[in-house]
Enzyme design. Structure first.
Site, mmCIF file in Angstrom:
data_model
loop_
_atom_site.group_PDB
_atom_site.id
_atom_site.type_symbol
_atom_site.label_atom_id
_atom_site.label_comp_id
_atom_site.label_asym_id
_atom_site.label_seq_id
_atom_site.Cartn_x
_atom_site.Cartn_y
_atom_site.Cartn_z
ATOM 1 N N LYS A 38 0.805 -1.231 0.000
ATOM 2 C CA LYS A 38 0.000 0.000 0.000
ATOM 3 C C LYS A 38 0.838 1.281 0.000
ATOM 4 O O LYS A 38 0.471 2.250 -0.657
ATOM 5 C CB LYS A 38 -0.918 0.018 1.216
ATOM 6 C CG LYS A 38 -2.053 -0.995 1.193
ATOM 7 C CD LYS A 38 -2.939 -0.716 2.400
ATOM 8 C CE LYS A 38 -3.957 -1.768 2.669
ATOM 9 N NZ LYS A 38 -4.869 -1.381 3.749
ATOM 10 N N ASP A 80 -9.982 2.920 2.407
ATOM 11 C CA ASP A 80 -10.110 2.502 3.815
ATOM 12 C C ASP A 80 -10.870 3.539 4.636
ATOM 13 O O ASP A 80 -11.669 3.190 5.510
ATOM 14 C CB ASP A 80 -8.725 2.271 4.442
ATOM 15 C CG ASP A 80 -8.154 0.912 4.069
ATOM 16 O OD1 ASP A 80 -8.938 0.006 3.728
ATOM 17 O OD2 ASP A 80 -6.919 0.761 4.113
HETATM 18 N N1 LIG Z 1 -11.562 -3.653 9.439
HETATM 19 C C1 LIG Z 1 -10.777 -3.314 8.445
HETATM 20 O O1 LIG Z 1 -11.194 -3.157 7.288
HETATM 21 C C2 LIG Z 1 -9.332 -3.031 8.732
HETATM 22 C C3 LIG Z 1 -8.570 -2.240 7.854
HETATM 23 C C4 LIG Z 1 -7.239 -1.982 8.167
HETATM 24 C C5 LIG Z 1 -6.679 -2.551 9.309
HETATM 25 N N2 LIG Z 1 -7.463 -3.312 10.135
HETATM 26 C C6 LIG Z 1 -6.902 -3.879 11.364
HETATM 27 O O2 LIG Z 1 -6.322 -2.827 12.126
HETATM 28 C C7 LIG Z 1 -5.174 -3.310 12.810
HETATM 29 C C8 LIG Z 1 -3.983 -2.401 12.526
HETATM 30 O O3 LIG Z 1 -3.671 -2.400 11.152
HETATM 31 P P1 LIG Z 1 -2.546 -1.413 10.561
HETATM 32 O O4 LIG Z 1 -2.525 -1.644 9.097
HETATM 33 O O5 LIG Z 1 -2.706 -0.041 11.070
HETATM 34 O O6 LIG Z 1 -1.223 -2.063 11.218
HETATM 35 P P2 LIG Z 1 0.148 -1.335 11.585
HETATM 36 O O7 LIG Z 1 0.424 -0.208 10.670
HETATM 37 O O8 LIG Z 1 1.144 -2.454 11.710
HETATM 38 O O9 LIG Z 1 -0.120 -0.727 13.075
HETATM 39 C C9 LIG Z 1 -0.280 -1.579 14.196
HETATM 40 C C10 LIG Z 1 -0.671 -0.722 15.403
HETATM 41 O O10 LIG Z 1 -0.878 -1.600 16.533
HETATM 42 C C11 LIG Z 1 -0.018 -1.175 17.602
HETATM 43 N N3 LIG Z 1 0.427 -2.338 18.385
HETATM 44 C C12 LIG Z 1 0.848 -3.536 17.919
HETATM 45 N N4 LIG Z 1 1.204 -4.350 18.947
HETATM 46 C C13 LIG Z 1 1.018 -3.608 20.081
HETATM 47 C C14 LIG Z 1 1.224 -3.879 21.464
HETATM 48 N N5 LIG Z 1 1.686 -5.077 21.892
HETATM 49 N N6 LIG Z 1 0.915 -2.918 22.371
HETATM 50 C C15 LIG Z 1 0.445 -1.705 21.956
HETATM 51 N N7 LIG Z 1 0.242 -1.390 20.650
HETATM 52 C C16 LIG Z 1 0.529 -2.331 19.730
HETATM 53 C C17 LIG Z 1 1.138 -0.495 16.931
HETATM 54 O O11 LIG Z 1 1.811 0.334 17.847
HETATM 55 P P3 LIG Z 1 3.348 0.779 17.585
HETATM 56 O O12 LIG Z 1 3.312 1.940 16.634
HETATM 57 O O13 LIG Z 1 3.838 1.165 18.928
HETATM 58 O O14 LIG Z 1 4.065 -0.414 17.018
HETATM 59 C C18 LIG Z 1 0.412 0.276 15.809
HETATM 60 O O15 LIG Z 1 -0.190 1.439 16.311
HETATM 61 C C19 LIG Z 1 -4.989 -4.758 12.368
HETATM 62 O O16 LIG Z 1 -5.576 -5.590 13.338
HETATM 63 C C20 LIG Z 1 -5.757 -4.852 11.079
HETATM 64 O O17 LIG Z 1 -6.264 -6.149 10.828
HETATM 65 C C21 LIG Z 1 -8.774 -3.559 9.870
#
Ligand SMILES: NC(=O)c1ccc[n+]([C@@H]2O[C@H](COP(=O)([O-])OP(=O)(O)OC[C@H]3O[C@@H](n4cnc5c(N)ncnc54)[C@H](OP(=O)(O)O)[C@@H]3O)[C@@H](O)[C@H]2O)c1
Length: 282
Positions: free
Chosen positions: A71, A108
C-alpha cells in the site's frame, strides 16, 4: 463461472495474498450482479510490484486492490494519487484510466466512515472528542475520514509516541498525541472510541483498557474483525455502549473499486457479511 472474451479483469496484489478476503467479497458481488468479469488473487512479491503495476494496462485489467505490503510502496509507482490517498500515505485501490495511466486512491477511510454510519446511523462525528488507539496505516485512514466528517478533536494514543506525532504533523491540531499509559483517562467525555491497533486480534495480546470513564452513550468501534466480537466490543456492549465491529469497514472499502472496475455500485448486506466471514468466530 463462464467468461466472455471481453470480461472485465481486476484483482488484489499482495504478498502473501492467500489470506485476503477480497476475492470472496468481489466474487460475491460479481455473481450477484451477473457481471462478465473476474477478480483474482495476485501474489506479487515486493520486488515485482513495479512491473506488476506497469503491466495492468497491457494485460487489459480495469484495476486492482493493493494489500500488505504494497500500500505505501505503490504511492511512488503510480501516475496520479488522489489527495485523500496522499494524505493517508497509502494506496489500496488502483484504477486503469482510458489512456492506460494509473490512478491511486484509498478506500479505507470511506470504508471506516460508511461502516460507522450504517451501524450507528445517529452518530455525529462533531458531537465530541474521538479517542483513536494506534498510529499505523489504519489509524491514518481513520483520522482522514474523521477530519473529512468534521471531527472536532482526536485524542491519539499509541505505544510508540513518535508515530502519533507523525500523524499530528499530517492532520494538524485536530490530532492530539497522548501517552499510551493515559488511555483510560483519555476516554473521559469521548463520543467515539476506535481501536486501530492489532491488540485483541486472534494470536495477538489482549487490549488492556479500563472503560470506566467512557460515557455510556459513546460509540465503540474495533477495526479488528478476527474475532468479530472482540473483548473490547463485548465489554463495551455489556456496559450499554453502541458497538461497531470491523468487518463492515472491510466490506465497505471494496465498494468504490468494484464500481469503478465493473460499473455497478454494490451493497453491503447481512448475507454478504455471512458469506465473507463464514469461518470467523463467533
Ligand atoms: N476492518 C478493516 O477493514 C481493517 C482495515 C485496516 C486494518 N485493520 C486492522 O487494524 C489493525 C492495525 O492495522 P494497521 O494496518 O494499522 O497495522 P500497523 O500499521 O502495523 O499498526 C499496528 C498498530 O498496533 C499497535 N500495536 C501492535 N502491537 C502492540 C502492542 N503489543 N501494544 C500496543 N500497541 C501495539 C502499533 O503500535 P506501535 O506503533 O507502537 O508499534 C500500531 O499502532 C490490524 O488488526 C488490522 O487487521 C482492519
Amino acid at each position: 463461472m463462464i467468461l466472455s472474451g471481453v470480461a472485465r479483469l481486476a484483482g488484489v496484489m499482495g504478498w502473501p495474498v492467500e489470506h485476503s478476503r477480497s476475492p470472496r467479497l468481489h466474487g460475491f458481488w460479481l455473481e450477484r450482479h451477473g457481471i462478465d468479469g473476474v477478480y483474482l488473487p495476485l501474489a506479487v512479491r515486493p520486488e515485482n510490484l513495479e512491473t506488476a503495476l506497469a503491466s495492468l494496462s497491457a494485460l487489459g485489467f480495469a484495476g486492482c486492490n493493493l494489500t500488505i505490503p504494497h500500500k505505501e510502496a505503490a504511492l511512488r509507482l503510480i501516475d496520479e494519487t488522489t489527495p485523500f490517498a496522499a494524505e493517508i500515505g497509502a494506496v489500496n485501490t488502483v484504477i486503469v484510466r482510458k489512456d492506460g495511466s494509473l490512478l491511486g486512491d484509498n478506500s479505507d477511510a470511506f470504508g471506516f466512515i460508511e461502516n460507522l454510519r450504517s451501524a450507528s446511523p445517529n452518530f455525529d462525528p462533531t458531537a465530541g472528542p474521538t479517542v483513536v488507539l494506534g498510529a499505523g496505516g489504519a489509524a491514518r485512514a481513520v483520522c482522514a475520514a474523521l477530519k473529512k466528517a468534521g471531527a472536532v478533536e482526536i485524542r491519539l494514543l499509541n505505544r510508540t509516541l513518535v508515530r502519533s506525532e507523525c500523524l499530528s504533523e499530517t492532520f494538524g491540531a485536530l490530532v492530539r498525541p497522548l501517552p499510551w499509559e493515559t488511555r483510560a483517562g483519555a476516554l473521559d467525555s469521548a463520543a467515539l472510541l476506535v481501536n486501530t491497533t492489532s491488540l485483541g486480534m486472534d494470536g495477538q495480546p489482549p487490549l488492556d483498557l479500563d472503560l470506566s470513564l467512557l460515557p455510556p452513550d459513546a460509540v465503540v468501534n474495533d477495526l479488528v474483525y478476527s474475532p468479530l466480537i472482540t473483548d473490547l466490543l463485548a465489554a463495551a456492549a455489556a456496559r450499554g455502549n453502541i458497538t461497531v465491529d470491523g468487518l463492515g469497514m472491510l466490506l465497505h472499502q471494496g465498494r468504490p473499486g468494484f464500481e469503478a472496475w465493473f460499473g455497478v455500485a454494490p451493497e453491503v448486506t447481512d448475507e454478504l457479511r455471512v458469506f465473507v466471514t463464514g469461518d470467523l468466530a463467533p
